[in-house]
Design a protein around this motif. Structure first.
Motif, PDB file in Angstrom:
ATOM      1  N   GLY A  34      -2.330   4.684  31.770  1.00 19.69           N
ATOM      2  CA  GLY A  34      -2.406   3.667  30.719  1.00 19.69           C
ATOM      3  C   GLY A  34      -2.360   2.260  31.287  1.00 19.69           C
ATOM      4  O   GLY A  34      -3.116   1.376  30.864  1.00 19.69           O
ATOM      5  N   ALA A  35      -1.492   2.037  32.271  1.00 19.88           N
ATOM      6  CA  ALA A  35      -1.413   0.717  32.894  1.00 19.88           C
ATOM      7  C   ALA A  35      -2.701   0.395  33.649  1.00 19.88           C
ATOM      8  O   ALA A  35      -3.180  -0.746  33.610  1.00 19.88           O
ATOM      9  CB  ALA A  35      -0.216   0.656  33.833  1.00 19.88           C
ATOM     10  N   ALA A  36      -3.258   1.384  34.328  1.00 21.34           N
ATOM     11  CA  ALA A  36      -4.508   1.161  35.052  1.00 21.34           C
ATOM     12  C   ALA A  36      -5.662   0.872  34.097  1.00 21.34           C
ATOM     13  O   ALA A  36      -6.532   0.042  34.394  1.00 21.34           O
ATOM     14  CB  ALA A  36      -4.830   2.378  35.914  1.00 21.34           C
ATOM     15  N   THR A  37      -5.674   1.528  32.952  1.00 23.62           N
ATOM     16  CA  THR A  37      -6.719   1.276  31.951  1.00 23.62           C
ATOM     17  C   THR A  37      -6.613  -0.147  31.402  1.00 23.62           C
ATOM     18  O   THR A  37      -7.633  -0.831  31.232  1.00 23.62           O
ATOM     19  CB  THR A  37      -6.610   2.299  30.810  1.00 23.62           C
ATOM     20  OG1 THR A  37      -6.716   3.610  31.359  1.00 23.62           O
ATOM     21  CG2 THR A  37      -7.690   2.095  29.776  1.00 23.62           C
ATOM     22  N   ALA A  38      -5.395  -0.598  31.150  1.00 24.33           N
ATOM     23  CA  ALA A  38      -5.210  -1.974  30.676  1.00 24.33           C
ATOM     24  C   ALA A  38      -5.646  -2.973  31.746  1.00 24.33           C
ATOM     25  O   ALA A  38      -6.315  -3.971  31.439  1.00 24.33           O
ATOM     26  CB  ALA A  38      -3.753  -2.202  30.306  1.00 24.33           C
ATOM     27  N   ASP A  39      -5.306  -2.728  33.007  1.00 23.45           N
ATOM     28  CA  ASP A  39      -5.733  -3.615  34.094  1.00 23.45           C
ATOM     29  C   ASP A  39      -7.255  -3.657  34.207  1.00 23.45           C
ATOM     30  O   ASP A  39      -7.837  -4.717  34.441  1.00 23.45           O
ATOM     31  CB  ASP A  39      -5.129  -3.169  35.419  1.00 23.45           C
ATOM     32  CG  ASP A  39      -3.653  -3.507  35.530  1.00 23.45           C
ATOM     33  OD1 ASP A  39      -3.173  -4.326  34.717  1.00 23.45           O
ATOM     34  OD2 ASP A  39      -2.996  -2.962  36.436  1.00 23.45           O
ATOM     35  N   ALA A  40      -7.895  -2.510  34.045  1.00 20.41           N
ATOM     36  CA  ALA A  40      -9.356  -2.471  34.110  1.00 20.41           C
ATOM     37  C   ALA A  40      -9.970  -3.276  32.969  1.00 20.41           C
ATOM     38  O   ALA A  40     -10.975  -3.977  33.160  1.00 20.41           O
ATOM     39  CB  ALA A  40      -9.853  -1.029  34.070  1.00 20.41           C
ATOM     40  N   LEU A  55       6.516  14.267  36.239  1.00 17.81           N
ATOM     41  CA  LEU A  55       5.302  13.763  36.875  1.00 17.81           C
ATOM     42  C   LEU A  55       4.198  13.565  35.836  1.00 17.81           C
ATOM     43  O   LEU A  55       3.451  12.589  35.902  1.00 17.81           O
ATOM     44  CB  LEU A  55       4.841  14.720  37.970  1.00 17.81           C
ATOM     45  CG  LEU A  55       3.569  14.340  38.710  1.00 17.81           C
ATOM     46  CD1 LEU A  55       3.759  13.004  39.421  1.00 17.81           C
ATOM     47  CD2 LEU A  55       3.162  15.417  39.679  1.00 17.81           C
ATOM     48  N   ARG A  56       4.121  14.448  34.867  1.00 20.30           N
ATOM     49  CA  ARG A  56       3.089  14.336  33.834  1.00 20.30           C
ATOM     50  C   ARG A  56       3.260  13.054  33.008  1.00 20.30           C
ATOM     51  O   ARG A  56       2.299  12.337  32.729  1.00 20.30           O
ATOM     52  CB  ARG A  56       3.156  15.560  32.933  1.00 20.30           C
ATOM     53  CG  ARG A  56       2.092  15.605  31.886  1.00 20.30           C
ATOM     54  CD  ARG A  56       2.172  16.889  31.118  1.00 20.30           C
ATOM     55  NE  ARG A  56       1.152  16.929  30.088  1.00 20.30           N
ATOM     56  CZ  ARG A  56       0.922  17.954  29.313  1.00 20.30           C
ATOM     57  NH1 ARG A  56       1.643  19.039  29.433  1.00 20.30           N
ATOM     58  NH2 ARG A  56      -0.018  17.909  28.411  1.00 20.30           N
ATOM     59  N   THR A  57       4.488  12.743  32.622  1.00 21.76           N
ATOM     60  CA  THR A  57       4.751  11.526  31.851  1.00 21.76           C
ATOM     61  C   THR A  57       4.484  10.283  32.685  1.00 21.76           C
ATOM     62  O   THR A  57       3.881   9.314  32.212  1.00 21.76           O
ATOM     63  CB  THR A  57       6.208  11.518  31.355  1.00 21.76           C
ATOM     64  OG1 THR A  57       6.418  12.690  30.566  1.00 21.76           O
ATOM     65  CG2 THR A  57       6.508  10.287  30.537  1.00 21.76           C
ATOM     66  N   GLY A  58       4.923  10.290  33.936  1.00 24.02           N
ATOM     67  CA  GLY A  58       4.687   9.152  34.817  1.00 24.02           C
ATOM     68  C   GLY A  58       3.213   8.929  35.093  1.00 24.02           C
ATOM     69  O   GLY A  58       2.738   7.789  35.130  1.00 24.02           O
ATOM     70  N   ALA A  59       2.471  10.010  35.278  1.00 25.32           N
ATOM     71  CA  ALA A  59       1.034   9.885  35.522  1.00 25.32           C
ATOM     72  C   ALA A  59       0.312   9.335  34.289  1.00 25.32           C
ATOM     73  O   ALA A  59      -0.603   8.515  34.413  1.00 25.32           O
ATOM     74  CB  ALA A  59       0.451  11.237  35.927  1.00 25.32           C
ATOM     75  N   ALA A 101       6.086  -5.299  39.217  1.00 24.04           N
ATOM     76  CA  ALA A 101       7.123  -4.755  38.342  1.00 24.04           C
ATOM     77  C   ALA A 101       6.647  -3.520  37.588  1.00 24.04           C
ATOM     78  O   ALA A 101       7.426  -2.601  37.345  1.00 24.04           O
ATOM     79  CB  ALA A 101       7.571  -5.831  37.368  1.00 24.04           C
ATOM     80  N   VAL A 102       5.377  -3.486  37.237  1.00 24.31           N
ATOM     81  CA  VAL A 102       4.863  -2.327  36.495  1.00 24.31           C
ATOM     82  C   VAL A 102       4.870  -1.085  37.383  1.00 24.31           C
ATOM     83  O   VAL A 102       5.220   0.009  36.927  1.00 24.31           O
ATOM     84  CB  VAL A 102       3.444  -2.612  35.947  1.00 24.31           C
ATOM     85  CG1 VAL A 102       2.851  -1.385  35.299  1.00 24.31           C
ATOM     86  CG2 VAL A 102       3.488  -3.758  34.962  1.00 24.31           C
ATOM     87  N   ALA A 103       4.544  -1.243  38.660  1.00 21.58           N
ATOM     88  CA  ALA A 103       4.568  -0.101  39.571  1.00 21.58           C
ATOM     89  C   ALA A 103       5.989   0.444  39.739  1.00 21.58           C
ATOM     90  O   ALA A 103       6.201   1.658  39.747  1.00 21.58           O
ATOM     91  CB  ALA A 103       4.001  -0.495  40.925  1.00 21.58           C
ATOM     92  N   VAL A 104       6.957  -0.448  39.819  1.00 20.89           N
ATOM     93  CA  VAL A 104       8.354  -0.013  39.917  1.00 20.89           C
ATOM     94  C   VAL A 104       8.771   0.702  38.636  1.00 20.89           C
ATOM     95  O   VAL A 104       9.467   1.726  38.674  1.00 20.89           O
ATOM     96  CB  VAL A 104       9.269  -1.221  40.211  1.00 20.89           C
ATOM     97  CG1 VAL A 104      10.725  -0.825  40.141  1.00 20.89           C
ATOM     98  CG2 VAL A 104       8.936  -1.812  41.565  1.00 20.89           C
ATOM     99  N   LEU A 105       8.333   0.192  37.490  1.00 21.51           N
ATOM    100  CA  LEU A 105       8.630   0.839  36.220  1.00 21.51           C
ATOM    101  C   LEU A 105       8.047   2.243  36.177  1.00 21.51           C
ATOM    102  O   LEU A 105       8.698   3.186  35.705  1.00 21.51           O
ATOM    103  CB  LEU A 105       8.088   0.001  35.063  1.00 21.51           C
ATOM    104  CG  LEU A 105       8.275   0.579  33.662  1.00 21.51           C
ATOM    105  CD1 LEU A 105       9.744   0.616  33.301  1.00 21.51           C
ATOM    106  CD2 LEU A 105       7.499  -0.246  32.663  1.00 21.51           C
TER     107      LEU A 105
END
Length: 67
Positions: free
Chosen positions: A40-46, A31-35, A17-21
């Motif tokens: 941020g999501a990848a940092t939380a997952d890490a 693209l800048r906002t999405g990146a 769901a996060v990837a779809v979001l």
């Protein structure tokens, strides 16, 4: 029947769901906002992964079977 523990399911995991979001956010903004949101999501997952590794490495010492 293939044993799932022997080497995986042999199929890719579905997109979460996060990837779809993140895709929707990128399409709606830029693209800048999405990146930035994806980073941020990848940092939380890490962070969760590091916590799982540290917690998992401490668990075997506490939960060894009694002889």
């Amino acid at each position: 029947m293939v044993d799932e523990r022997a080497g995986g399911r042999g199929e890719p995991d579905p997109v979460g769901a996060v990837a779809v979001l993140m895709v929707n956010m990128t399409a709606a903004t830029s693209l800048r906002t999405g990146a930035a949101a994806a980073l941020g999501a990848a940092t939380a997952d890490a962070g969760y992964a590091v916590a799982a590794v540290l917690g998992g490495s401490a668990a075997p010492a506490e939960f060894t079977p009694a002889d």
